[in-house]
Scaffold this active site. Structure first.
Site, PDB file in Angstrom:
ATOM      1  N   ASP A 103      18.026  43.874   0.451  1.00  0.00           N
ATOM      2  CA  ASP A 103      19.439  43.870   0.080  1.00  0.00           C
ATOM      3  C   ASP A 103      19.805  42.465  -0.370  1.00  0.00           C
ATOM      4  OD1 ASP A 103      19.452  42.518   2.474  1.00  0.00           O
ATOM      5  OD2 ASP A 103      20.685  43.971   3.549  1.00  0.00           O
ATOM      6  N   ARG A 153      15.906   0.915   6.119  1.00  0.00           N
ATOM      7  CA  ARG A 153      16.625   1.286   7.341  1.00  0.00           C
ATOM      8  C   ARG A 153      17.136   0.002   7.991  1.00  0.00           C
ATOM      9  NH1 ARG A 153      14.438   4.419  12.753  1.00  0.00           N
ATOM     10  NH2 ARG A 153      13.147   2.550  12.913  1.00  0.00           N
ATOM     11  N   GLU A 168      21.561  10.532  16.594  1.00  0.00           N
ATOM     12  CA  GLU A 168      20.604  10.234  17.661  1.00  0.00           C
ATOM     13  C   GLU A 168      21.202  10.286  19.063  1.00  0.00           C
ATOM     14  OE1 GLU A 168      17.551   7.217  16.485  1.00  0.00           O
ATOM     15  OE2 GLU A 168      19.060   6.636  15.002  1.00  0.00           O
ATOM     16  N   LYS A 200       0.833  -1.204   0.000  1.00  0.00           N
ATOM     17  CA  LYS A 200       0.000   0.000   0.000  1.00  0.00           C
ATOM     18  C   LYS A 200       0.870   1.257   0.000  1.00  0.00           C
ATOM     19  CE  LYS A 200      -3.670   2.308   2.647  1.00  0.00           C
ATOM     20  NZ  LYS A 200      -4.642   2.379   1.546  1.00  0.00           N
ATOM     21  N   ILE A 228       5.600   9.263  10.101  1.00  0.00           N
ATOM     22  CA  ILE A 228       5.390   7.847  10.403  1.00  0.00           C
ATOM     23  C   ILE A 228       3.984   7.362  10.073  1.00  0.00           C
ATOM     24  CG2 ILE A 228       7.169   7.696  12.180  1.00  0.00           C
ATOM     25  CD1 ILE A 228       4.886   7.987  14.270  1.00  0.00           C
ATOM     26  N   HIS A 229       3.134   8.259   9.596  1.00  0.00           N
ATOM     27  CA  HIS A 229       1.751   7.861   9.307  1.00  0.00           C
ATOM     28  C   HIS A 229       1.280   8.602   8.060  1.00  0.00           C
ATOM     29  CE1 HIS A 229      -2.602   7.299   9.747  1.00  0.00           C
ATOM     30  NE2 HIS A 229      -2.301   6.279  10.523  1.00  0.00           N
ATOM     31  N   ASP A 240      15.539   9.650  20.636  1.00  0.00           N
ATOM     32  CA  ASP A 240      16.807   9.102  21.099  1.00  0.00           C
ATOM     33  C   ASP A 240      17.755  10.213  21.547  1.00  0.00           C
ATOM     34  OD1 ASP A 240      17.046   6.051  20.700  1.00  0.00           O
ATOM     35  OD2 ASP A 240      16.053   6.707  18.874  1.00  0.00           O
TER      36      ASP A 240
END
Length: 346
Positions: free
Chosen positions: A321, A86, A170, A38, A273-274, A205
């Site tokens: 400027d 990842r 992190e 999806k 994440i969504h 993190d």
């Protein structure tokens, strides 16, 4: 490294708005596959990141690796979206297995997202490991065992081109070493197997590393975000802002404000994440029609004043400027990658 659109052009964009597609703990493989399919075919973002790290329980790592390899071979991602993976951190001891599975796929990802990168040594290990695995893949192809990489796809060609690298910062130590980490990654140049493109700031993190308590306005991360952004810009690495995990109505309003502030501050994009977060972030990072028109009026006025031999001048009640002109030039440059949204940012 690590980037839903308002009528974006069909090309990779400077903004790297990243959607993490997560295999949740306890989720059956078939459910994960449905979600990946999806995301890959129905959500148009800069990068769709399939996860081997935090979104996957320890006892499901092998399943996640196999599922991702299968999806890389089987799915045709949206033309404007990168297929990214990842992996687990180098320090976890699991990154080698992740890379072996991902880089054995017939159709390789466009990018690798590497979390919790703590310094140059991890970059050197990563490049060496990727180089070895890609050499093995080429040998398999030459023997007719590996097939070809994404035949007919311009976005996932064979590895004549390097894989894009998106790192994640992190921890406090990672932030202190960030310039050296970038220098290590950039030292390999164009012939290398990985090409550093972006870095994502991991907010939760980082807060844990600082001993900070998370807040809605991210005040506890103000210094870290500022130092991170300056380092990325100085090294010409895309800076990707922290994720927002609050999906409530109030959280979505907060996301709109947070994304707008990030866009104004100079961040290259924002991690989400969504799916419902995607249009909110895209509106914030896309120039509106009014933004483009105002920038073009200013640039036209600047050209006329330059022709008349004038430097600074007043335009629509504001003193203009050279720095202001440079900012205005960024707007049509960004509009080349985005169709104007037709509405002001939220």
């Amino acid at each position: 490294m690590l980037l839903p659109q308002q009528q974006q052009q069909q090309q990779q964009q400077q903004q790297c708005i990243t959607t993490r597609t997560i295999t949740h703990q306890g989720e059956q493989c078939c459910t994960a596959e449905r979600k990946l399919r999806k995301a890959a075919t129905e959500i148009s973002v800069d990068s769709i990141v399939m996860d081997c790290e935090d979104g996957v329980a320890l006892n499901m790592k092998d399943v996640a690796r196999a599922t991702i390899a299968l999806m890389l071979d089987d799915l045709d991602f949206c033309p404007s979206s990168e297929a990214a993976v990842r992996i687990n951190p180098v320090s976890s001891g699991m990154a080698g297995d992740d890379l072996a599975a991902v880089l054995s796929a017939k159709r390789l990802p466009n990018a690798l997202v590497v979390p919790k990168v703590e310094g140059p040594d991890e970059v050197h290990w990563l490049v060496d490991r990727v180089q070895q695995l890609l050499a093995k893949q080429r040998q398999r192809q030459q023997l007719g065992q590996g097939g070809s990489n994404c035949e007919g796809s311009s976005s996932r060609q064979g590895r004549q081109q390097p894989l894009a690298l998106v790192t994640m910062c992190e921890s406090a130590m990672a932030l202190l070493d960030l310039r050296h980490t970038f220098e290590a990654a950039l030292s390999y140049g164009a012939p290398g197997p990985l090409q550093l493109q972006a870095c994502i700031l991991g907010g939760d993190d980082m807060a844990a590393s600082l001993g900070a308590t998370r807040s809605a306005d991210n005040g506890e991360l103000a210094y870290a975000r500022g130092q991170f952004l300056v380092t990325c810009r100085a090294m010409q690495v895309q800076a990707i802002d922290i994720v927002k995990i609050d999906l409530s109505e109030a959280g979505m309003r907060g996301l709109a404000a947070e994304a707008r502030q990030a866009a104004l501050a100079g961040w290259s994009g924002k991690q989400v994440i969504h799916p419902k977060q995607v249009p909110v972030v895209q509106v914030a990072f896309s120039p509106s029609a009014a933004d483009v028109q105002a920038a073009m009026r200013l640039l036209t006025a600047y050209s006329e004043h330059q022709r008349q031999g004038q430097g600074a001048f007043i335009f629509e009640g504001k003193m203009i400027d050279a720095p202001t002109v440079l900012q205005a030039r960024n707007v049509p440059a960004l509009a080349d990658r985005f169709e104007p949204s037709g509405a002001d940012m939220l």
